[in-house]
Design a protein around this motif. Sequence first.
Motif, PDB file in Angstrom:
ATOM      1  N   LEU A   1      51.282  38.318  36.244  1.00 39.69           N
ATOM      2  CA  LEU A   1      50.185  39.230  36.010  1.00 39.69           C
ATOM      3  C   LEU A   1      51.146  40.330  35.965  1.00 39.69           C
ATOM      4  CD1 LEU A   1      47.668  40.614  36.429  1.00 39.69           C
ATOM      5  CD2 LEU A   1      47.734  40.235  39.016  1.00 39.69           C
ATOM      6  N   ARG A   2      51.992  40.732  36.799  1.00 41.73           N
ATOM      7  CA  ARG A   2      52.655  42.055  36.610  1.00 41.73           C
ATOM      8  C   ARG A   2      53.456  42.002  35.485  1.00 41.73           C
ATOM      9  NH1 ARG A   2      56.458  44.255  39.645  1.00 41.73           N
ATOM     10  NH2 ARG A   2      55.584  46.200  39.927  1.00 41.73           N
ATOM     11  N   HIS A   3      54.168  40.930  34.804  1.00 45.40           N
ATOM     12  CA  HIS A   3      54.827  40.983  33.873  1.00 45.40           C
ATOM     13  C   HIS A   3      53.771  41.405  32.415  1.00 45.40           C
ATOM     14  CE1 HIS A   3      56.380  39.149  29.813  1.00 45.40           C
ATOM     15  NE2 HIS A   3      57.591  38.996  30.427  1.00 45.40           N
ATOM     16  N   ARG A   4      52.659  40.897  32.479  1.00 45.66           N
ATOM     17  CA  ARG A   4      51.665  41.141  31.628  1.00 45.66           C
ATOM     18  C   ARG A   4      51.259  42.729  31.552  1.00 45.66           C
ATOM     19  NH1 ARG A   4      50.857  41.365  26.445  1.00 45.66           N
ATOM     20  NH2 ARG A   4      48.778  41.229  25.710  1.00 45.66           N
ATOM     21  N   LEU A   5      50.854  43.055  32.937  1.00 46.41           N
ATOM     22  CA  LEU A   5      50.403  44.369  32.945  1.00 46.41           C
ATOM     23  C   LEU A   5      51.522  45.315  32.383  1.00 46.41           C
ATOM     24  CD1 LEU A   5      48.738  44.674  36.347  1.00 46.41           C
ATOM     25  CD2 LEU A   5      47.602  45.584  34.137  1.00 46.41           C
ATOM     26  N   ALA A   6      52.757  45.145  32.767  1.00 45.81           N
ATOM     27  CA  ALA A   6      53.877  45.917  32.048  1.00 45.81           C
ATOM     28  C   ALA A   6      53.925  46.391  30.723  1.00 45.81           C
ATOM     29  CB  ALA A   6      54.988  45.691  32.811  1.00 45.81           C
ATOM     30  N   ARG A   7      53.391  45.231  30.044  1.00 46.96           N
ATOM     31  CA  ARG A   7      53.406  45.253  28.709  1.00 46.96           C
ATOM     32  C   ARG A   7      52.377  45.606  27.910  1.00 46.96           C
ATOM     33  NH1 ARG A   7      57.101  42.787  31.096  1.00 46.96           N
ATOM     34  NH2 ARG A   7      59.094  42.364  30.157  1.00 46.96           N
ATOM     35  N   LEU A   8      51.245  46.148  28.870  1.00 46.29           N
ATOM     36  CA  LEU A   8      50.150  46.865  28.267  1.00 46.29           C
ATOM     37  C   LEU A   8      49.998  48.264  28.070  1.00 46.29           C
ATOM     38  CD1 LEU A   8      47.259  44.667  30.013  1.00 46.29           C
ATOM     39  CD2 LEU A   8      48.173  44.175  27.475  1.00 46.29           C
ATOM     40  N   PRO A   9      49.966  48.914  27.062  1.00 47.97           N
ATOM     41  CA  PRO A   9      49.948  50.588  27.081  1.00 47.97           C
ATOM     42  C   PRO A   9      49.161  51.089  28.196  1.00 47.97           C
ATOM     43  CG  PRO A   9      49.955  49.533  24.872  1.00 47.97           C
ATOM     44  CD  PRO A   9      49.641  48.601  25.569  1.00 47.97           C
ATOM     45  N   ALA A  10      47.936  50.244  28.484  1.00 46.04           N
ATOM     46  CA  ALA A  10      47.053  50.992  29.700  1.00 46.04           C
ATOM     47  C   ALA A  10      47.430  51.021  30.685  1.00 46.04           C
ATOM     48  CB  ALA A  10      45.733  49.918  29.487  1.00 46.04           C
ATOM     49  N   VAL A  11      48.883  50.568  31.227  1.00 48.90           N
ATOM     50  CA  VAL A  11      49.253  50.637  32.367  1.00 48.90           C
ATOM     51  C   VAL A  11      49.757  52.003  32.506  1.00 48.90           C
ATOM     52  CG1 VAL A  11      51.771  49.880  31.870  1.00 48.90           C
ATOM     53  CG2 VAL A  11      50.591  49.176  33.973  1.00 48.90           C
ATOM     54  N   ARG A  12      49.897  52.840  31.417  1.00 53.03           N
ATOM     55  CA  ARG A  12      50.214  54.170  31.725  1.00 53.03           C
ATOM     56  C   ARG A  12      49.306  55.168  32.406  1.00 53.03           C
ATOM     57  NH1 ARG A  12      53.094  54.751  25.839  1.00 53.03           N
ATOM     58  NH2 ARG A  12      51.211  53.832  25.469  1.00 53.03           N
ATOM     59  N   GLN A  13      47.922  54.345  32.412  1.00 55.01           N
ATOM     60  CA  GLN A  13      46.950  55.431  33.061  1.00 55.01           C
ATOM     61  C   GLN A  13      47.201  55.089  34.655  1.00 55.01           C
ATOM     62  OE1 GLN A  13      42.749  54.258  31.797  1.00 55.01           O
ATOM     63  NE2 GLN A  13      43.889  53.186  29.940  1.00 55.01           N
ATOM     64  N   PRO A  14      47.011  56.358  35.332  1.00 56.22           N
ATOM     65  CA  PRO A  14      47.330  56.410  36.834  1.00 56.22           C
ATOM     66  C   PRO A  14      46.462  55.253  37.455  1.00 56.22           C
ATOM     67  CG  PRO A  14      46.924  58.704  36.030  1.00 56.22           C
ATOM     68  CD  PRO A  14      46.652  57.712  34.683  1.00 56.22           C
ATOM     69  N   TRP A  15      45.423  54.898  37.450  1.00 55.28           N
ATOM     70  CA  TRP A  15      44.586  54.178  38.109  1.00 55.28           C
ATOM     71  C   TRP A  15      45.247  52.619  37.991  1.00 55.28           C
ATOM     72  CZ3 TRP A  15      41.972  49.777  36.293  1.00 55.28           C
ATOM     73  CH2 TRP A  15      41.948  49.740  34.710  1.00 55.28           C
ATOM     74  N   LEU A  16      45.552  52.420  36.632  1.00 59.17           N
ATOM     75  CA  LEU A  16      46.193  51.057  36.621  1.00 59.17           C
ATOM     76  C   LEU A  16      47.694  50.713  36.904  1.00 59.17           C
ATOM     77  CD1 LEU A  16      45.411  48.150  35.359  1.00 59.17           C
ATOM     78  CD2 LEU A  16      46.113  49.090  33.292  1.00 59.17           C
ATOM     79  N   ARG A  17      48.217  51.866  36.903  1.00 54.83           N
ATOM     80  CA  ARG A  17      49.568  52.038  37.549  1.00 54.83           C
ATOM     81  C   ARG A  17      49.671  51.877  38.709  1.00 54.83           C
ATOM     82  NH1 ARG A  17      54.721  54.269  36.336  1.00 54.83           N
ATOM     83  NH2 ARG A  17      56.062  53.507  38.131  1.00 54.83           N
ATOM     84  N   ALA A  18      48.777  52.428  39.404  1.00 53.74           N
ATOM     85  CA  ALA A  18      48.672  52.313  40.931  1.00 53.74           C
ATOM     86  C   ALA A  18      48.440  50.598  41.330  1.00 53.74           C
ATOM     87  CB  ALA A  18      47.474  53.087  41.435  1.00 53.74           C
ATOM     88  N   ILE A  19      47.496  50.037  40.585  1.00 58.27           N
ATOM     89  CA  ILE A  19      47.532  48.754  40.706  1.00 58.27           C
ATOM     90  C   ILE A  19      48.575  48.016  40.379  1.00 58.27           C
ATOM     91  CG2 ILE A  19      46.160  46.565  39.864  1.00 58.27           C
ATOM     92  CD1 ILE A  19      43.714  48.217  39.372  1.00 58.27           C
ATOM     93  N   TYR A  20      49.191  48.110  39.429  1.00 58.25           N
ATOM     94  CA  TYR A  20      50.533  47.595  39.175  1.00 58.25           C
ATOM     95  C   TYR A  20      51.713  47.769  40.291  1.00 58.25           C
ATOM     96  CZ  TYR A  20      55.159  46.595  36.912  1.00 58.25           C
ATOM     97  OH  TYR A  20      56.316  46.231  36.338  1.00 58.25           O
TER      98      TYR A  20
END
Length: 346
Positions: free
Chosen positions: A310-329
Motif C-alpha cells: 500500500l505504501r509502495h503504491r502510494l509513494a508512486r502516485l503524484p497525489a501523495v504530494r497533497q498534504p492530506w494524503l502525505r499525512a496518511i502515507y
Amino acid sequence: MAVFECAGCGAALTVPVAEVALPPHAHREGGDRYLPPLLEPGTFAVDPEPSEPPWRPWSAISPAQAAARGVYAPVDGLWSGPGGAVLLAPGDTRGTALIAEQCDGCCACAGGPNLACERCGRTVGARIDDCYRWQAVWLYPRAVRRAPVEGPARPDGDGWTVSPTPPVEPGGWWSDRWSAAVGEALAEVLAASGGAPVAVAPGLLAEIFGRTLHRLLPVGAPVRTLGLAGPGFTPAPVPDIALVPRHPWTGAAWQPPFGGVVPVPLDAAVWTHLAFPPLRPTTRLPAGEERDDPLPLRPRLLFEPDRRLLRHRLARLPAVRQPWLRAIYDRLGDRHHHRAASEGTP
C-alpha cells in the motif's frame, strides 16, 4: 512468444513463454509456510522498476531525481541499476544451475544472485523457493536477452475471463493474493477519495476495503461511494469510485462505458470473486445433521491489506504530494499505527 538467452554465451535459459502483466503479489512476502509458483507455467512478466545495484539511500536522492523515477514521497532508498527484471515460474527455466554457496535461505533459496548459466557460469538471476515466499525465478536484465520465437504472444482467450481466487485459503486464513491486490488498489482508492469519507456497501467489499478506509479517512457523512464495475457487471447505482478488473496480460484497467466514475484497477481474479461470488445453498440439512453441512471457512483475524505494498503504491502516485494524503502515507509508516491496526483498533 519469447525465449530468454544468456547474454554471455547465447545459451537458451527458458522454454518458450508468453508475456503477461506483473501480478500485484510479485513482491509480497509472508503468509503460508509454503507458497505455490508466482506465475502460471508458460508465462513471464517484466518488472519495469529498477532492481539492481547500486542502491541509493533516500538522503542521497533529490526530490527532482525521485520524481523523475516516479516516486513522490520518502522511501528507504532506490535501486539505480536498470529495470526490466524478468519473472518466470521456476519450472520454465532450462540450462541453469544453482550457485550452492548463495542458497542460504531458511528452508531453501531466498533469492539473491544464486542462478548461473550452466554453459558459461555467468550469474543470470535469482531462484526463490524458501518458506513464506512465492516460488519464482528472476532473470537479471543485464545478464539475459530476449529472443522472439514462433507461437502466440499471449495465452489463449480474451484475458478477462479468469478463474476467481477465493479470499480464504483452505487452511482458514486470508489469501496472500488478496492482501497484496487490495493493498495496491487501496492506494488509488485513497487518492480518488480526495480526503473525504467513502461509503462501501456491506458485505465482503466492506470487510476488505471499508475498515481501512474508515480508519484512514475522516469520520462523517460519506461524500463518495466505492463499488464494482466491469465486463458483465453493471453497477446500480453507479459508484463514484469503481473497482475494475486489471487485465492479466497487459495490466490495463477495464474502462467503464459510463462517465462520472473513477476506475481503480484490481487483480482480475480477486475482482471476479467479488463481482460474481459462488452460489451458496439456500436450504440446510435437517436439524441435528448440521455437522454434515459445514459453514464456510472464516479466519480468526480481521482482514488486513499488505501495508508495505500500500505504501509502495502510494509513494508512486503524484497525489501523495497533497498534504492530506502525505499525512496518511506517513501514518501508515508509523509502527504504532501498524500495531493498532493489527489489533483491530482505530
